[in-house]
Design a protein around this motif. Sequence first.
Motif, short mmCIF file in Angstrom:
data_model
loop_
_atom_site.label_atom_id
_atom_site.label_comp_id
_atom_site.label_asym_id
_atom_site.label_seq_id
_atom_site.Cartn_x
_atom_site.Cartn_y
_atom_site.Cartn_z
N ARG A 14 3.46 -48.11 57.27
CA ARG A 14 2.46 -47.61 58.20
C ARG A 14 3.03 -47.69 59.61
O ARG A 14 3.51 -48.74 60.03
CB ARG A 14 1.18 -48.45 58.09
N ILE A 15 3.01 -46.59 60.32
CA ILE A 15 3.54 -46.52 61.68
C ILE A 15 2.40 -46.79 62.65
O ILE A 15 1.38 -46.11 62.62
CB ILE A 15 4.16 -45.13 61.97
N LEU A 16 2.59 -47.78 63.53
CA LEU A 16 1.58 -48.12 64.53
C LEU A 16 2.14 -47.82 65.92
O LEU A 16 2.98 -48.56 66.42
CB LEU A 16 1.20 -49.60 64.43
N PRO A 17 1.69 -46.74 66.54
CA PRO A 17 2.20 -46.42 67.88
C PRO A 17 1.66 -47.40 68.93
O PRO A 17 0.54 -47.88 68.82
CB PRO A 17 1.67 -45.01 68.13
N VAL A 18 2.49 -47.70 69.90
CA VAL A 18 2.10 -48.57 71.01
C VAL A 18 2.59 -47.93 72.31
O VAL A 18 3.55 -47.17 72.31
CB VAL A 18 2.67 -49.99 70.87
N PRO A 19 1.93 -48.23 73.43
CA PRO A 19 2.38 -47.67 74.70
C PRO A 19 3.77 -48.20 75.07
O PRO A 19 4.14 -49.31 74.70
CB PRO A 19 1.36 -48.17 75.72
N THR A 20 4.52 -47.40 75.80
CA THR A 20 5.82 -47.82 76.29
C THR A 20 5.63 -48.79 77.45
O THR A 20 4.86 -48.54 78.36
CB THR A 20 6.62 -46.59 76.78
N VAL A 21 6.33 -49.90 77.41
CA VAL A 21 6.29 -50.88 78.49
C VAL A 21 7.29 -50.43 79.55
O VAL A 21 8.42 -50.10 79.23
CB VAL A 21 6.63 -52.29 77.98
N ARG A 22 6.83 -50.39 80.81
CA ARG A 22 7.67 -49.87 81.88
C ARG A 22 7.80 -50.85 83.02
O ARG A 22 6.91 -51.67 83.25
CB ARG A 22 7.09 -48.56 82.42
N GLU A 23 8.93 -50.76 83.75
CA GLU A 23 9.10 -51.50 84.99
C GLU A 23 8.15 -50.90 86.03
O GLU A 23 7.61 -49.80 85.84
CB GLU A 23 10.55 -51.35 85.49
N ALA A 24 7.98 -51.56 87.15
CA ALA A 24 7.10 -51.08 88.20
C ALA A 24 7.50 -49.68 88.68
O ALA A 24 6.65 -48.85 89.01
CB ALA A 24 7.09 -52.05 89.37
#
Length: 75
Positions: A14-24
């Motif tokens: 099962r693929i669970l998408p998550v938001p991309t973590v970004r630098e400021a």
Amino acid sequence: MVRRAARDLDIPIRILPVPTVREAAGLALSSRSRFLAPDERARAPLLHAALTRAAATIAAARLGGVRLLDNVAVS
């Protein structure tokens, strides 16, 4: 794309998408970012900003008709 590949290869996952973590500045936190040259690292957040503006412009165009290219130029 990942879901389709898993399905096509009959991988029981099962693929669970998550938001991309970004630098400021907007650069994605990624192990690949360490390979960027200083000038590439400085330009990379501009691409994210331009794509974000393009997505917002496309959404707005659906509501009121805005020209995409007028709103996504990278400085």
